[in-house]
Design a protein around this motif. Structure first.
Motif, mmCIF file in Angstrom:
data_model
loop_
_atom_site.group_PDB
_atom_site.id
_atom_site.type_symbol
_atom_site.label_atom_id
_atom_site.label_comp_id
_atom_site.label_asym_id
_atom_site.label_seq_id
_atom_site.Cartn_x
_atom_site.Cartn_y
_atom_site.Cartn_z
ATOM 1 N N MET A 1 0.849 -1.177 0.000
ATOM 2 C CA MET A 1 0.000 0.000 0.000
ATOM 3 C C MET A 1 0.899 1.246 0.000
ATOM 4 O O MET A 1 1.884 1.306 0.713
ATOM 5 N N ALA A 2 0.524 2.234 -0.785
ATOM 6 C CA ALA A 2 1.298 3.477 -0.849
ATOM 7 C C ALA A 2 1.244 4.195 0.499
ATOM 8 O O ALA A 2 0.201 4.212 1.157
ATOM 9 N N ASP A 3 2.370 4.788 0.877
ATOM 10 C CA ASP A 3 2.463 5.452 2.183
ATOM 11 C C ASP A 3 1.461 6.587 2.327
ATOM 12 O O ASP A 3 0.933 6.820 3.409
ATOM 13 N N TRP A 4 1.145 7.288 1.241
ATOM 14 C CA TRP A 4 0.209 8.407 1.321
ATOM 15 C C TRP A 4 -1.207 7.926 1.629
ATOM 16 O O TRP A 4 -2.029 8.712 2.110
ATOM 17 N N ILE A 5 -1.466 6.644 1.410
ATOM 18 C CA ILE A 5 -2.761 6.060 1.787
ATOM 19 C C ILE A 5 -2.633 5.365 3.143
ATOM 20 O O ILE A 5 -3.490 5.514 4.009
ATOM 21 N N PRO A 8 -2.496 7.889 6.616
ATOM 22 C CA PRO A 8 -3.734 8.404 7.225
ATOM 23 C C PRO A 8 -4.686 7.305 7.686
ATOM 24 O O PRO A 8 -5.376 7.475 8.704
ATOM 25 N N LEU A 9 -4.713 6.185 6.978
ATOM 26 C CA LEU A 9 -5.592 5.098 7.402
ATOM 27 C C LEU A 9 -5.132 4.502 8.732
ATOM 28 O O LEU A 9 -5.945 4.233 9.624
ATOM 29 N N ARG A 10 -3.835 4.306 8.861
ATOM 30 C CA ARG A 10 -3.313 3.779 10.126
ATOM 31 C C ARG A 10 -3.469 4.805 11.252
ATOM 32 O O ARG A 10 -3.809 4.451 12.369
ATOM 33 N N ALA A 11 -3.213 6.075 10.964
ATOM 34 C CA ALA A 11 -3.390 7.117 11.988
ATOM 35 C C ALA A 11 -4.842 7.148 12.459
ATOM 36 O O ALA A 11 -5.105 7.240 13.671
ATOM 37 N N LEU A 12 -5.774 7.035 11.535
ATOM 38 C CA LEU A 12 -7.193 7.039 11.891
ATOM 39 C C LEU A 12 -7.541 5.834 12.762
ATOM 40 O O LEU A 12 -8.124 5.983 13.848
ATOM 41 N N VAL A 82 -6.580 10.974 16.925
ATOM 42 C CA VAL A 82 -6.068 10.625 15.591
ATOM 43 C C VAL A 82 -4.828 11.463 15.272
ATOM 44 O O VAL A 82 -3.841 10.950 14.730
ATOM 45 N N ALA A 83 -4.862 12.740 15.635
ATOM 46 C CA ALA A 83 -3.700 13.607 15.389
ATOM 47 C C ALA A 83 -2.480 13.123 16.167
ATOM 48 O O ALA A 83 -1.359 13.099 15.629
ATOM 49 N N PHE A 84 -2.685 12.710 17.416
ATOM 50 C CA PHE A 84 -1.560 12.198 18.205
ATOM 51 C C PHE A 84 -1.043 10.878 17.622
ATOM 52 O O PHE A 84 0.161 10.624 17.640
ATOM 53 N N ALA A 85 -1.926 10.052 17.110
ATOM 54 C CA ALA A 85 -1.477 8.821 16.439
ATOM 55 C C ALA A 85 -0.676 9.190 15.188
ATOM 56 O O ALA A 85 0.339 8.556 14.885
ATOM 57 N N GLY A 86 -1.122 10.217 14.483
ATOM 58 C CA GLY A 86 -0.377 10.700 13.321
ATOM 59 C C GLY A 86 1.001 11.194 13.713
ATOM 60 O O GLY A 86 1.982 10.964 12.992
ATOM 61 N N LEU A 87 1.099 11.848 14.858
ATOM 62 C CA LEU A 87 2.401 12.299 15.353
ATOM 63 C C LEU A 87 3.321 11.101 15.608
ATOM 64 O O LEU A 87 4.492 11.117 15.223
ATOM 65 N N LEU A 88 2.777 10.079 16.239
ATOM 66 C CA LEU A 88 3.564 8.861 16.483
ATOM 67 C C LEU A 88 4.072 8.281 15.170
ATOM 68 O O LEU A 88 5.257 7.936 15.043
ATOM 69 N N CYS A 92 7.896 7.876 14.035
ATOM 70 C CA CYS A 92 8.432 6.508 13.991
ATOM 71 C C CYS A 92 8.248 5.827 12.644
ATOM 72 O O CYS A 92 8.832 4.771 12.417
ATOM 73 N N GLY A 93 7.427 6.383 11.790
ATOM 74 C CA GLY A 93 7.180 5.796 10.473
ATOM 75 C C GLY A 93 6.078 4.744 10.513
ATOM 76 O O GLY A 93 5.766 4.189 11.569
ATOM 77 N N THR A 94 5.535 4.471 9.357
ATOM 78 C CA THR A 94 4.483 3.459 9.273
ATOM 79 C C THR A 94 5.022 2.063 9.544
ATOM 80 O O THR A 94 4.260 1.161 9.867
ATOM 81 N N ASP A 95 6.336 1.897 9.429
ATOM 82 C CA ASP A 95 6.915 0.599 9.762
ATOM 83 C C ASP A 95 6.674 0.256 11.238
ATOM 84 O O ASP A 95 6.484 -0.905 11.580
ATOM 85 N N TRP A 96 6.675 1.295 12.104
ATOM 86 C CA TRP A 96 6.368 1.046 13.520
ATOM 87 C C TRP A 96 4.976 0.424 13.639
ATOM 88 O O TRP A 96 4.778 -0.508 14.419
ATOM 89 N N ALA A 97 4.027 0.919 12.858
ATOM 90 C CA ALA A 97 2.656 0.400 12.936
ATOM 91 C C ALA A 97 2.575 -1.037 12.417
ATOM 92 O O ALA A 97 1.736 -1.810 12.870
ATOM 93 N N ARG A 98 3.454 -1.399 11.510
ATOM 94 C CA ARG A 98 3.477 -2.776 11.012
ATOM 95 C C ARG A 98 4.127 -3.721 12.017
ATOM 96 O O ARG A 98 3.828 -4.907 12.028
#
Length: 165
Positions: A1-5, A8-12, A82-88, A92-98
């Motif tokens: 999945m592209a990072d630009w998608i 925001p989906l993971r932050a939400l 959601v904004a604070f999750a976006g800050l995280l 840390c990058g979306t790799d942290w969420a993975r």
């Protein structure tokens, strides 16, 4: 999945999940310990007055009500989560969420306590870090604990997403 998608989906998802965990903690304290939670209608009232140029109140409960203040407050509460999750994720990058780990999530949770201490509490009339409340240290400890629970929620929501997807 592209990072630009993905971002925001993971932050939400992570932000909503973490905020829900925090709200669960608040309900648990209310029912087990009799702790009176923040009335998000007062946050909505403050935001309504903020839109009209008034930043600080001596006591937000005595300010004129704002149409839809409860809904505004709750929507803001979740949007901030959601904004604070976006800050995280920004730090840390979306790799942290993975591949989430609790350290960064708890650190962000701890850092987010600055928002009520330095913005919301003074604006609502409670003073910096609840200094104008009857028991400021108790209020500070509750804020700190609640925001650490939010941090735990960031981690748990990211783990849940990892397992779901």
């Amino acid at each position: 999945m592209a990072d630009w998608i993905e971002f925001p989906l993971r932050a939400l998802a992570i932000g909503v999940g973490a905020t829900a965990v925090m709200d669960g903690w608040t309900l648990l304290q209310k029912h087990l310990l009799g702790v009176v939670p923040l009335d998000y209608a007062m946050v909505g009232r403050w935001l309504g007055h903020l839109a009209r140029g008034r930043v600080r109140h001596d006591a937000i409960a005595t300010a004129a009500p704002v149409a839809g203040e409860r809904l505004i407050g709750w929507l803001a509460h979740y949007a901030i989560g959601v904004a604070f999750a976006g800050l995280l994720l920004a730090l840390c990058g979306t790799d942290w969420a993975r591949h989430p780990s609790p350290g960064p999530a708890l650190a962000i949770g701890l850092a987010t306590v600055a928002a009520p201490f330095l913005i919301l509490q003074p604006a609502l009339g409670a003073g910096i870090a609840a200094s104008r409340t009857p028991r400021p240290n108790r209020a500070r400890l509750r804020s700190l604990t609640t925001h650490l629970v939010f941090g735990l929620g960031l981690y748990l929501a990211a783990e849940a997403l990892r397992w779901l997807g």
